[in-house]
Design a protein around this motif. Structure first.
Motif, PDB file in Angstrom:
ATOM      1  N   ARG A  72      34.770  40.065  46.081  1.00  0.00           N
ATOM      2  CA  ARG A  72      36.191  41.386  45.752  1.00  0.00           C
ATOM      3  C   ARG A  72      36.759  40.112  45.424  1.00  0.00           C
ATOM      4  O   ARG A  72      38.224  40.211  44.480  1.00  0.00           O
ATOM      5  CB  ARG A  72      36.618  41.799  46.526  1.00  0.00           C
ATOM      6  CG  ARG A  72      35.824  43.483  46.983  1.00  0.00           C
ATOM      7  CD  ARG A  72      36.791  43.860  48.342  1.00  0.00           C
ATOM      8  NE  ARG A  72      36.340  43.809  49.603  1.00  0.00           N
ATOM      9  CZ  ARG A  72      35.112  43.778  50.969  1.00  0.00           C
ATOM     10  NH1 ARG A  72      34.272  44.781  49.348  1.00  0.00           N
ATOM     11  NH2 ARG A  72      35.282  42.890  51.533  1.00  0.00           N
ATOM     12  N   ALA A  73      37.076  38.983  45.767  1.00  0.00           N
ATOM     13  CA  ALA A  73      38.263  37.912  45.968  1.00  0.00           C
ATOM     14  C   ALA A  73      37.819  36.964  44.712  1.00  0.00           C
ATOM     15  O   ALA A  73      38.872  36.237  44.053  1.00  0.00           O
ATOM     16  CB  ALA A  73      37.492  36.894  47.049  1.00  0.00           C
ATOM     17  N   VAL A  74      37.049  37.383  43.615  1.00  0.00           N
ATOM     18  CA  VAL A  74      36.801  36.969  42.277  1.00  0.00           C
ATOM     19  C   VAL A  74      36.315  37.932  40.999  1.00  0.00           C
ATOM     20  O   VAL A  74      36.418  37.198  40.194  1.00  0.00           O
ATOM     21  CB  VAL A  74      35.441  35.497  42.084  1.00  0.00           C
ATOM     22  CG1 VAL A  74      34.780  34.927  43.957  1.00  0.00           C
ATOM     23  CG2 VAL A  74      34.438  36.732  42.581  1.00  0.00           C
ATOM     24  N   THR A  75      36.970  39.155  42.000  1.00  0.00           N
ATOM     25  CA  THR A  75      37.325  40.200  40.624  1.00  0.00           C
ATOM     26  C   THR A  75      38.737  39.367  39.644  1.00  0.00           C
ATOM     27  O   THR A  75      39.093  38.537  39.539  1.00  0.00           O
ATOM     28  CB  THR A  75      37.569  41.696  41.088  1.00  0.00           C
ATOM     29  OG1 THR A  75      36.764  41.675  42.436  1.00  0.00           O
ATOM     30  CG2 THR A  75      37.783  43.035  40.181  1.00  0.00           C
ATOM     31  N   ASP A 120      42.381  29.343  42.213  1.00  0.00           N
ATOM     32  CA  ASP A 120      42.826  29.336  43.354  1.00  0.00           C
ATOM     33  C   ASP A 120      42.942  30.470  43.856  1.00  0.00           C
ATOM     34  O   ASP A 120      43.458  30.900  44.554  1.00  0.00           O
ATOM     35  CB  ASP A 120      43.782  28.536  43.134  1.00  0.00           C
ATOM     36  CG  ASP A 120      43.831  26.756  42.859  1.00  0.00           C
ATOM     37  OD1 ASP A 120      43.218  26.107  43.404  1.00  0.00           O
ATOM     38  OD2 ASP A 120      44.912  26.318  41.781  1.00  0.00           O
ATOM     39  N   VAL A 121      42.991  31.445  42.628  1.00  0.00           N
ATOM     40  CA  VAL A 121      43.421  33.074  43.364  1.00  0.00           C
ATOM     41  C   VAL A 121      42.358  33.191  43.805  1.00  0.00           C
ATOM     42  O   VAL A 121      42.729  33.946  44.770  1.00  0.00           O
ATOM     43  CB  VAL A 121      43.730  33.650  41.638  1.00  0.00           C
ATOM     44  CG1 VAL A 121      43.569  35.362  42.103  1.00  0.00           C
ATOM     45  CG2 VAL A 121      44.850  33.228  40.336  1.00  0.00           C
ATOM     46  N   ALA A 122      40.349  33.120  43.523  1.00  0.00           N
ATOM     47  CA  ALA A 122      40.198  33.670  43.747  1.00  0.00           C
ATOM     48  C   ALA A 122      39.868  33.265  45.852  1.00  0.00           C
ATOM     49  O   ALA A 122      39.346  34.035  47.087  1.00  0.00           O
ATOM     50  CB  ALA A 122      38.259  33.779  44.188  1.00  0.00           C
ATOM     51  N   TYR A 123      40.357  31.879  46.241  1.00  0.00           N
ATOM     52  CA  TYR A 123      40.592  31.105  47.294  1.00  0.00           C
ATOM     53  C   TYR A 123      41.571  32.267  48.361  1.00  0.00           C
ATOM     54  O   TYR A 123      41.634  32.933  49.372  1.00  0.00           O
ATOM     55  CB  TYR A 123      41.146  29.471  47.347  1.00  0.00           C
ATOM     56  CG  TYR A 123      41.816  29.049  48.308  1.00  0.00           C
ATOM     57  CD1 TYR A 123      40.807  28.912  49.357  1.00  0.00           C
ATOM     58  CD2 TYR A 123      42.780  28.648  49.009  1.00  0.00           C
ATOM     59  CE1 TYR A 123      41.169  27.447  50.847  1.00  0.00           C
ATOM     60  CE2 TYR A 123      43.314  28.246  49.714  1.00  0.00           C
ATOM     61  CZ  TYR A 123      42.622  27.356  50.549  1.00  0.00           C
ATOM     62  OH  TYR A 123      42.683  27.194  51.879  1.00  0.00           O
TER      63      TYR A 123
END
Ligand SMILES: [Zn+2]
Length: 155
Positions: A72-75, A120-123
């Motif tokens: 979900r975080a790396v979508t 950074d965004v997925a983080y």
């Protein structure tokens, strides 16, 4: 069992006893193809990793669930296929290396630490849905600790 001498698949057990302080069953087998004898050991399958939640409840480690949270975080982020599975495997291996039980926040931080180097965004996404901290202060303190020990990815 496959005979180590002739690869024959027919055998009979001629002796069976406990070994390794009862942790294993040692069996002498006789190959019905070539007649030679060999030994096998049967052991209990490795016990699963247990996750201890902040509330103290325990549940089996679920790599599918952990992977789903990371997915979900790396979508829609430029993450190569297989990266999430590799990340989960790494985190699981690290946790297993530390013992039978792992705190859920430790798992979450291990994921965050890796995502930080990855994207950074997925983080930030993973951090924002990461609910195992009791409150925001706890979370910010932990992230602060993380930032002291890891350099952000340069672009
Ligand atoms: Zn054989």
């Amino acid at each position: 069992m496959r005979c180590p001498y002739c690869d024959g698949l027919e055998d009979k057990v001629v002796d069976s006893r406990l070994a390794d302080d009862s942790a294993a069953t040692r069996r002498r087998r006789e190959c019905l193809v070539c007649g030679r004898r060999y030994t096998t050991y049967e052991r209990v399958e490795e016990l699963g990793l247990v996750v201890v939640k902040r509330s103290g409840t325990r549940e089996p480690f679920d790599r599918v669930k952990l992977a789903a949270g990371i997915e979900r975080a790396v979508t829609n982020r430029p993450i190569e296929a297989g990266t999430v599975a590799a990340l989960v495997a790494e985190v699981e291996e690290q946790a297993r290396g530390e013992g039978r039980e792992v705190a859920s926040e430790r798992l979450g931080l291990a994921v965050l630490e890796r995502l930080r180097h990855l994207d950074d965004v997925a983080y930030v996404r993973f951090a924002s849905v990461y609910k195992d901290f009791e409150n925001l202060d706890d979370f910010e303190r932990e992230v602060g600790e993380l930032q002291k020990t890891t350099e952000p990815k340069r672009r």
